[in-house]
Design a protein around this motif. Sequence first.
Motif, PDB file in Angstrom:
ATOM      1  N   TRP A   1      64.022  20.211  18.450  1.00  0.00           N
ATOM      2  CA  TRP A   1      65.707  19.416  18.415  1.00  0.00           C
ATOM      3  C   TRP A   1      67.004  19.823  18.013  1.00  0.00           C
ATOM      4  CZ3 TRP A   1      64.081  15.088  21.550  1.00  0.00           C
ATOM      5  CH2 TRP A   1      65.587  14.254  21.774  1.00  0.00           C
ATOM      6  N   ASN A   2      66.594  20.630  16.639  1.00  0.00           N
ATOM      7  CA  ASN A   2      67.826  20.449  16.052  1.00  0.00           C
ATOM      8  C   ASN A   2      68.335  22.370  16.492  1.00  0.00           C
ATOM      9  OD1 ASN A   2      67.877  18.248  14.960  1.00  0.00           O
ATOM     10  ND2 ASN A   2      66.591  19.130  13.119  1.00  0.00           N
ATOM     11  N   GLU A   3      67.332  22.482  16.788  1.00  0.00           N
ATOM     12  CA  GLU A   3      68.613  24.257  17.091  1.00  0.00           C
ATOM     13  C   GLU A   3      69.168  24.304  17.997  1.00  0.00           C
ATOM     14  OE1 GLU A   3      68.010  27.812  16.663  1.00  0.00           O
ATOM     15  OE2 GLU A   3      68.844  27.792  17.937  1.00  0.00           O
ATOM     16  N   SER A   4      70.212  25.256  17.400  1.00  0.00           N
ATOM     17  CA  SER A   4      71.977  25.349  18.399  1.00  0.00           C
ATOM     18  C   SER A   4      72.061  26.210  18.147  1.00  0.00           C
ATOM     19  CB  SER A   4      72.685  24.451  17.704  1.00  0.00           C
ATOM     20  OG  SER A   4      72.577  24.568  16.585  1.00  0.00           O
ATOM     21  N   PHE A   5      71.628  27.721  18.049  1.00  0.00           N
ATOM     22  CA  PHE A   5      72.339  28.655  18.028  1.00  0.00           C
ATOM     23  C   PHE A   5      71.714  29.251  19.619  1.00  0.00           C
ATOM     24  CE2 PHE A   5      72.078  33.894  18.317  1.00  0.00           C
ATOM     25  CZ  PHE A   5      73.044  34.135  17.623  1.00  0.00           C
ATOM     26  N   TRP A   6      70.310  29.039  19.415  1.00  0.00           N
ATOM     27  CA  TRP A   6      70.331  29.741  21.366  1.00  0.00           C
ATOM     28  C   TRP A   6      70.719  29.473  22.761  1.00  0.00           C
ATOM     29  CZ3 TRP A   6      69.075  34.690  21.128  1.00  0.00           C
ATOM     30  CH2 TRP A   6      68.655  35.054  19.647  1.00  0.00           C
ATOM     31  N   THR A   7      70.757  27.738  21.888  1.00  0.00           N
ATOM     32  CA  THR A   7      70.806  26.878  23.009  1.00  0.00           C
ATOM     33  C   THR A   7      72.910  27.122  23.474  1.00  0.00           C
ATOM     34  OG1 THR A   7      70.824  24.820  21.567  1.00  0.00           O
ATOM     35  CG2 THR A   7      69.460  25.041  22.109  1.00  0.00           C
ATOM     36  N   LEU A   8      73.330  26.704  22.163  1.00  0.00           N
ATOM     37  CA  LEU A   8      74.738  27.507  22.547  1.00  0.00           C
ATOM     38  C   LEU A   8      74.888  28.298  23.651  1.00  0.00           C
ATOM     39  CD1 LEU A   8      76.415  25.705  19.467  1.00  0.00           C
ATOM     40  CD2 LEU A   8      76.511  24.885  21.374  1.00  0.00           C
ATOM     41  N   ASN A   9      74.289  29.192  23.196  1.00  0.00           N
ATOM     42  CA  ASN A   9      74.702  30.443  23.844  1.00  0.00           C
ATOM     43  C   ASN A   9      73.775  30.716  24.706  1.00  0.00           C
ATOM     44  OD1 ASN A   9      76.415  32.392  22.057  1.00  0.00           O
ATOM     45  ND2 ASN A   9      74.915  32.138  20.272  1.00  0.00           N
ATOM     46  N   LEU A  10      72.869  29.966  25.076  1.00  0.00           N
ATOM     47  CA  LEU A  10      71.949  30.507  26.399  1.00  0.00           C
ATOM     48  C   LEU A  10      71.582  29.816  27.618  1.00  0.00           C
ATOM     49  CD1 LEU A  10      68.998  31.995  25.050  1.00  0.00           C
ATOM     50  CD2 LEU A  10      70.847  33.819  26.348  1.00  0.00           C
ATOM     51  N   THR A  11      72.946  28.576  26.971  1.00  0.00           N
ATOM     52  CA  THR A  11      72.937  27.323  28.066  1.00  0.00           C
ATOM     53  C   THR A  11      74.269  26.823  28.669  1.00  0.00           C
ATOM     54  OG1 THR A  11      72.854  25.270  26.658  1.00  0.00           O
ATOM     55  CG2 THR A  11      71.110  26.623  27.491  1.00  0.00           C
ATOM     56  N   THR A  12      74.438  26.023  29.676  1.00  0.00           N
ATOM     57  CA  THR A  12      76.526  26.123  29.581  1.00  0.00           C
ATOM     58  C   THR A  12      75.792  24.423  30.528  1.00  0.00           C
ATOM     59  OG1 THR A  12      76.150  26.672  31.860  1.00  0.00           O
ATOM     60  CG2 THR A  12      76.559  28.237  30.215  1.00  0.00           C
ATOM     61  N   SER A  13      74.665  24.301  31.411  1.00  0.00           N
ATOM     62  CA  SER A  13      75.607  22.683  31.598  1.00  0.00           C
ATOM     63  C   SER A  13      73.435  22.087  32.346  1.00  0.00           C
ATOM     64  CB  SER A  13      75.600  21.840  32.414  1.00  0.00           C
ATOM     65  OG  SER A  13      75.631  22.669  34.236  1.00  0.00           O
ATOM     66  N   LYS A  14      73.237  23.337  33.254  1.00  0.00           N
ATOM     67  CA  LYS A  14      72.065  22.708  33.358  1.00  0.00           C
ATOM     68  C   LYS A  14      70.945  22.328  32.438  1.00  0.00           C
ATOM     69  CE  LYS A  14      69.332  24.363  37.202  1.00  0.00           C
ATOM     70  NZ  LYS A  14      69.365  26.285  36.461  1.00  0.00           N
ATOM     71  N   ALA A  15      70.413  23.332  31.892  1.00  0.00           N
ATOM     72  CA  ALA A  15      69.334  23.101  31.228  1.00  0.00           C
ATOM     73  C   ALA A  15      70.214  22.560  29.120  1.00  0.00           C
ATOM     74  CB  ALA A  15      68.404  24.124  30.481  1.00  0.00           C
ATOM     75  N   ALA A  16      71.444  22.631  29.652  1.00  0.00           N
ATOM     76  CA  ALA A  16      71.413  22.258  27.786  1.00  0.00           C
ATOM     77  C   ALA A  16      71.406  21.579  27.146  1.00  0.00           C
ATOM     78  CB  ALA A  16      74.004  22.185  28.402  1.00  0.00           C
ATOM     79  N   PRO A  17      70.517  20.745  25.319  1.00  0.00           N
ATOM     80  CA  PRO A  17      70.393  20.001  25.400  1.00  0.00           C
ATOM     81  C   PRO A  17      71.058  19.126  24.766  1.00  0.00           C
ATOM     82  CG  PRO A  17      69.555  21.641  24.308  1.00  0.00           C
ATOM     83  CD  PRO A  17      71.068  22.402  25.492  1.00  0.00           C
ATOM     84  N   LEU A  18      70.731  17.705  23.879  1.00  0.00           N
ATOM     85  CA  LEU A  18      72.755  17.239  23.280  1.00  0.00           C
ATOM     86  C   LEU A  18      73.090  18.328  22.160  1.00  0.00           C
ATOM     87  CD1 LEU A  18      70.187  14.007  22.089  1.00  0.00           C
ATOM     88  CD2 LEU A  18      71.756  14.352  23.703  1.00  0.00           C
ATOM     89  N   THR A  19      72.477  19.286  21.555  1.00  0.00           N
ATOM     90  CA  THR A  19      73.482  19.731  20.724  1.00  0.00           C
ATOM     91  C   THR A  19      74.822  20.737  21.458  1.00  0.00           C
ATOM     92  OG1 THR A  19      71.374  21.668  20.588  1.00  0.00           O
ATOM     93  CG2 THR A  19      71.653  20.396  18.837  1.00  0.00           C
ATOM     94  N   ALA A  20      74.249  21.338  22.683  1.00  0.00           N
ATOM     95  CA  ALA A  20      75.294  21.377  23.422  1.00  0.00           C
ATOM     96  C   ALA A  20      76.700  20.427  23.679  1.00  0.00           C
ATOM     97  CB  ALA A  20      75.099  22.428  24.376  1.00  0.00           C
ATOM     98  N   PHE A  21      75.865  19.230  23.897  1.00  0.00           N
ATOM     99  CA  PHE A  21      76.747  17.834  24.078  1.00  0.00           C
ATOM    100  C   PHE A  21      77.926  17.890  23.083  1.00  0.00           C
ATOM    101  CE2 PHE A  21      76.349  13.297  24.702  1.00  0.00           C
ATOM    102  CZ  PHE A  21      76.970  13.477  25.242  1.00  0.00           C
ATOM    103  N   ILE A  22      77.165  17.587  22.005  1.00  0.00           N
ATOM    104  CA  ILE A  22      77.397  17.338  21.172  1.00  0.00           C
ATOM    105  C   ILE A  22      78.754  17.991  20.317  1.00  0.00           C
ATOM    106  CG2 ILE A  22      77.664  16.549  18.073  1.00  0.00           C
ATOM    107  CD1 ILE A  22      76.431  14.696  20.255  1.00  0.00           C
TER     108      ILE A  22
END
Lengths: 306, 276
Positions: free
Chosen positions: B209-230
Amino acid sequence: MADVTVIVPRRASERRLAIQELIPKLVLAPSFALILLFVYGFILFTIVLSFSGSKLLPDFSTWVGFGNYQRLFAHPNWITALKNLAIFASLYIVICSALGLGLAILLDQKIRGEGALRPIYLYPMALSFIVTGVAWKWFLDPGIGLEHVMHQWGWESFSFRWIKEGKYAIYTIVIAAVWQSSGFVMAMFLAGLRGVDNEVIKAAQIDGASTFTIYRRIIIPLMRPVFLSAFVVLAHLAIKSYDLVVAMTDGGPGTATWTPALFMQKFTFGRNEMGMGASSAIIMMIMIFSIIIPYLYSELRMGRRA
Amino acid sequence: MARQRSMRRRVTITALAWLAGFIVFFPILWMILTSFKTELEAFSTPPSFLFFDWTLENYGIVQERSNYLRYAMNSVIIAFGSTLLALLIAVPAAWAMAFAPTKRTKDLLLWMLSTKMMPAVGALIPIYLLFRDSGLLDSHVGMVGILLLINLPIVIWMLFTYFKEIPGEILEAARMDGATLWREIVYVLAPMAVPGIASTLLLNVILAWNESFWTLNLTTSKAAPLTAFIASYSSPEGLFWAKLSAASTMAIAPILILGWFSQRQLVRGLTFGAVK
């Protein structure tokens, strides 16, 4: 595979035995393969890239030898990143250890409500660095955060704008990171304190040693392995620090708070310097290795002796 | 006299510990409280601590403006998807290591754990290229896959430590009684393994849930989780504080609740076993 064909189980019990021997290896294989591929396959690829002249795309036709590494260490942004890492890591490790040990000793005095306090101390570490980073950024922003509140309260001369000043911005990240990790270091130290043999402490008490002496002379020296673990965990977190920086300053103001991980990401994707990005990643790998390999080695040796 | 002094000392120490706890928790508490204020109230002088008109409007506005629920859904899919898949692979592996250990098992475990300490940047480029070429960028499948990979070592190792506590004699007894491998797993092993599996699941959901390195670098919008949103709430603007607080509160609420129940596993998992 040859072994399998040799064993032709005749009876059910024999066959079951053979299966029971084989299954553990079979079920372990996928995990082993995945981790092997992930760690070594991908790192190998990064190493190869770091010697290539890749820019926007991987380019395996031009080879530059150690050229990327030379350019890396000549680049002011990388030097800034290394300096920041040195400041950040040393302050972070020292302050977290001191606060963590202090909190652990406080909690170790069998105080009321320890069960409720422990998770409270731990909470910051359980939260996403992105969320806490954004919160800290707003909190420290002079226009809306602490400074603003102080001004409204009538303390007009109060000034705290470190996050906007290149020279001090890295320290605001230290503040947030210390807040985030101290409780977690506390939990490590508390477990260590609880592991100290009670008999030793009682004997010292009977001999009339004060609580302070007992901690300084007996308990803390006994906790050396815990200090080592705490150091390794904190040091590797410091080298990897990325999300907190992205959330709080995104490297700014200017390039004042770039860290190695940020450098790697920005050069690879922002400036189309894939080769240099790869070489910076390899340098970070070497830093981490130089911390965890001695640690693992000592752990293994301890395990053997036990 | 001595008793009185030790009593006073005790009260002081307790007070100190609680004060420290309050300081640690204050930013989180303040964020949660602010999320229930109006933007004007969030800036009022002096700041109102508890006595303000509680409102839920921020939560509604956040959802309306930025489709919060979609990000939340992505977080749920990614965190639970990767955790369940990781368990699927890790349970047999940990079982094998716990009940059929070899000389190498300890080394293997330590090696697996050490991989979790590696910097993610070391694998970023190849994974990014792989994802781009196979269309996995910004997809649920890709994110579940990558989080499965990065957390697998810790899942295996957590499970191993739990399985290790199951007495092997019970299995032998079952085997003596002629239980088949299948029965052994279903009737003997499973009931004893469930608590450990549940704890591991909890820890890994929090980590994912907290992971952000990969989510920030590999998602833009469609699969972006809350970390990217914040993270997208980047520039501090006036009259926006309460809404950011509401968004952040929603992002951390599940962790605050899960974290309370899994503090022991958290310490264990986050320190790579340095603390049992």
